[in-house]
Design a protein around this motif. Structure first.
Motif, PDB file in Angstrom:
ATOM      1  N   GLU A  63       0.830  -1.200   0.000  1.00 55.22           N
ATOM      2  CA  GLU A  63       0.000   0.000   0.000  1.00 55.22           C
ATOM      3  C   GLU A  63       0.866   1.252   0.000  1.00 55.22           C
ATOM      4  OE1 GLU A  63      -3.798  -1.802   2.506  1.00 55.22           O
ATOM      5  OE2 GLU A  63      -2.743  -0.006   3.190  1.00 55.22           O
ATOM      6  N   ASP A  64       1.942   1.212   0.748  1.00 56.45           N
ATOM      7  CA  ASP A  64       2.866   2.338   0.757  1.00 56.45           C
ATOM      8  C   ASP A  64       3.846   2.164  -0.390  1.00 56.45           C
ATOM      9  OD1 ASP A  64       5.202   3.774   3.192  1.00 56.45           O
ATOM     10  OD2 ASP A  64       4.534   4.456   1.225  1.00 56.45           O
ATOM     11  N   TRP A  65       3.507   2.660  -1.566  1.00 58.62           N
ATOM     12  CA  TRP A  65       4.315   2.439  -2.760  1.00 58.62           C
ATOM     13  C   TRP A  65       5.703   3.050  -2.628  1.00 58.62           C
ATOM     14  CZ3 TRP A  65       6.438   6.033  -6.126  1.00 58.62           C
ATOM     15  CH2 TRP A  65       6.109   7.366  -5.872  1.00 58.62           C
ATOM     16  N   GLN A  66       5.845   4.072  -1.770  1.00 57.42           N
ATOM     17  CA  GLN A  66       7.110   4.764  -1.657  1.00 57.42           C
ATOM     18  C   GLN A  66       8.196   3.898  -1.021  1.00 57.42           C
ATOM     19  OE1 GLN A  66       6.116   8.323   0.497  1.00 57.42           O
ATOM     20  NE2 GLN A  66       5.417   9.394  -1.331  1.00 57.42           N
ATOM     21  N   CYS A  67       7.817   2.818  -0.383  1.00 58.24           N
ATOM     22  CA  CYS A  67       8.798   1.979   0.307  1.00 58.24           C
ATOM     23  C   CYS A  67       8.963   0.620  -0.360  1.00 58.24           C
ATOM     24  CB  CYS A  67       8.391   1.805   1.779  1.00 58.24           C
ATOM     25  SG  CYS A  67       8.513   3.324   2.735  1.00 58.24           S
ATOM     26  N   SER A  68       8.486   0.465  -1.588  1.00 51.67           N
ATOM     27  CA  SER A  68       8.591  -0.847  -2.218  1.00 51.67           C
ATOM     28  C   SER A  68       8.840  -0.704  -3.706  1.00 51.67           C
ATOM     29  CB  SER A  68       7.311  -1.657  -1.984  1.00 51.67           C
ATOM     30  OG  SER A  68       6.214  -1.023  -2.630  1.00 51.67           O
ATOM     31  N   HIS A  69       9.354  -1.787  -4.282  1.00 54.56           N
ATOM     32  CA  HIS A  69       9.502  -1.885  -5.728  1.00 54.56           C
ATOM     33  C   HIS A  69       8.332  -2.671  -6.295  1.00 54.56           C
ATOM     34  CE1 HIS A  69      13.573  -0.287  -6.241  1.00 54.56           C
ATOM     35  NE2 HIS A  69      13.891  -0.884  -5.115  1.00 54.56           N
ATOM     36  N   SER A  70       7.992  -2.367  -7.513  1.00 58.87           N
ATOM     37  CA  SER A  70       6.950  -3.137  -8.191  1.00 58.87           C
ATOM     38  C   SER A  70       7.517  -4.499  -8.594  1.00 58.87           C
ATOM     39  CB  SER A  70       6.481  -2.386  -9.435  1.00 58.87           C
ATOM     40  OG  SER A  70       7.527  -2.360 -10.408  1.00 58.87           O
ATOM     41  N   PRO A  71       6.657  -5.483  -8.858  1.00 56.88           N
ATOM     42  CA  PRO A  71       7.144  -6.791  -9.314  1.00 56.88           C
ATOM     43  C   PRO A  71       8.038  -6.691 -10.547  1.00 56.88           C
ATOM     44  CG  PRO A  71       4.846  -6.957  -8.680  1.00 56.88           C
ATOM     45  CD  PRO A  71       5.190  -5.490  -8.621  1.00 56.88           C
ATOM     46  N   LYS A  72       7.727  -5.767 -11.449  1.00 57.60           N
ATOM     47  CA  LYS A  72       8.539  -5.622 -12.661  1.00 57.60           C
ATOM     48  C   LYS A  72       9.922  -5.079 -12.325  1.00 57.60           C
ATOM     49  CE  LYS A  72       7.397  -4.771 -17.460  1.00 57.60           C
ATOM     50  NZ  LYS A  72       6.544  -5.962 -17.570  1.00 57.60           N
ATOM     51  N   GLU A  73       9.992  -4.150 -11.394  1.00 60.35           N
ATOM     52  CA  GLU A  73      11.292  -3.651 -10.954  1.00 60.35           C
ATOM     53  C   GLU A  73      12.092  -4.760 -10.282  1.00 60.35           C
ATOM     54  OE1 GLU A  73      11.222   0.717  -9.340  1.00 60.35           O
ATOM     55  OE2 GLU A  73       9.277  -0.205  -8.914  1.00 60.35           O
ATOM     56  N   MET A  74      11.408  -5.574  -9.476  1.00 60.97           N
ATOM     57  CA  MET A  74      12.094  -6.663  -8.801  1.00 60.97           C
ATOM     58  C   MET A  74      12.660  -7.661  -9.811  1.00 60.97           C
ATOM     59  SD  MET A  74      12.260  -6.160  -5.609  1.00 60.97           S
ATOM     60  CE  MET A  74      12.913  -7.777  -5.236  1.00 60.97           C
TER      61      MET A  74
END
Length: 254
Positions: A63-74
């Motif tokens: 939910e907090d997008w600022q602290c995570s990478h998207s699956p594609k980035e991963m």
């Protein structure tokens, strides 16, 4: 230039984010969005086949997008880890990052011999440390390594440039002594080997960084392979420490 995502995908993606309520939030929002664009652009450039086949979402997992990478980035980060050079992805964070990897960190890959006890190293590396440290009596060489010798050139009398030349003309793997010593001494001029916990380097995500660090990682692997060959050669016959010491002694400063 073909867009990274379609217009419809972009609208869906932007709908996830709340409008920043302050100037600081706005700057932070744009910086983080820019970082994602950079990572996805590098993904498409460096791994085009995987990019084309990927069905991973560009939306963040949390939910907090600022602290995570998207699956594609991963996907991209794992490909960098597997095919280019280590970024500490699995070692430090595991399968999911709790914070965005905003830059590339060059982590140390070797112990600093001057910060560790001698017994923390294997016999071969103890030998190299004895040469560089010169704080050990000759009797200790017999006790620790099982070799008897009369003289070891003090390191302050050693001409390292001369040793490098001597090693270049010595048969292999005997001639890898200079490389092995450089690894222990963190003086290889290879960033992956010379890095230490007190002097870690950080690089922006860019083509220049990826290309440079990939070449440096290839160099590190070559140097570690030379060190490994020398270590195996010594392990087969411990009397081979003696020609190494002789080679060292020949590099006396004139």
């Amino acid at each position: 230039m073909t867009p990274i995502i379609t217009y419809a995908e972009a609208l869906d993606f932007l709908s996830l984010f709340s409008i920043p309520l302050s100037f600081e939030e706005g700057i932070d929002y744009l910086q983080r969005l820019s970082q994602q664009v950079i990572l996805l652009s590098l993904y498409r450039e460096y791994f085009p086949a995987e990019w084309t086949q990927s069905t991973a979402s560009i939306e963040p997992d949390f939910e907090d997008w600022q602290c995570s990478h998207s699956p594609k980035e991963m996907e991209f980060l794992r490909l960098v880890e597997e095919r280019l050079f280590p970024i500490g992805l699995e070692w430090e964070w595991g399968e999911a990052l709790e914070e965005r990897m905003s830059y590339i960190t060059v982590y140390p890959h070797d112990l600093d011999w001057y910060q560790r006890g001698i017994d923390e190293f294997d016999e071969f590396h103890q030998f190299l440390i004895y040469l560089l440290g010169q704080d050990f009596p000759v009797s200790l060489w017999q006790e620790r390594l099982g070799i008897t010798l009369n003289f070891v050139l003090p390191v302050e009398q050693l001409d390292f440039d001369r040793l490098e030349i001597l090693c270049q003309h010595a048969p292999k793997p005997l001639g890898y002594l200079y490389d092995a010593l450089s690894i222990v001494d963190h003086s290889t001029h290879c960033i992956w080997i010379d890095s230490c916990w007190e002097c870690m380097d950080y690089f922006a995500w860019s083509r220049e960084s990826l290309d440079g660090l990939t070449e440096q990682w290839k160099l590190a692997l070559q140097l570690w392979d030379k060190e490994s060959q020398l270590r195996r050669w010594i392990a087969a016959d411990k009397t081979r420490y003696l020609p190494l010491i002789n080679l060292w002694n020949q590099a006396k400063m004139l």
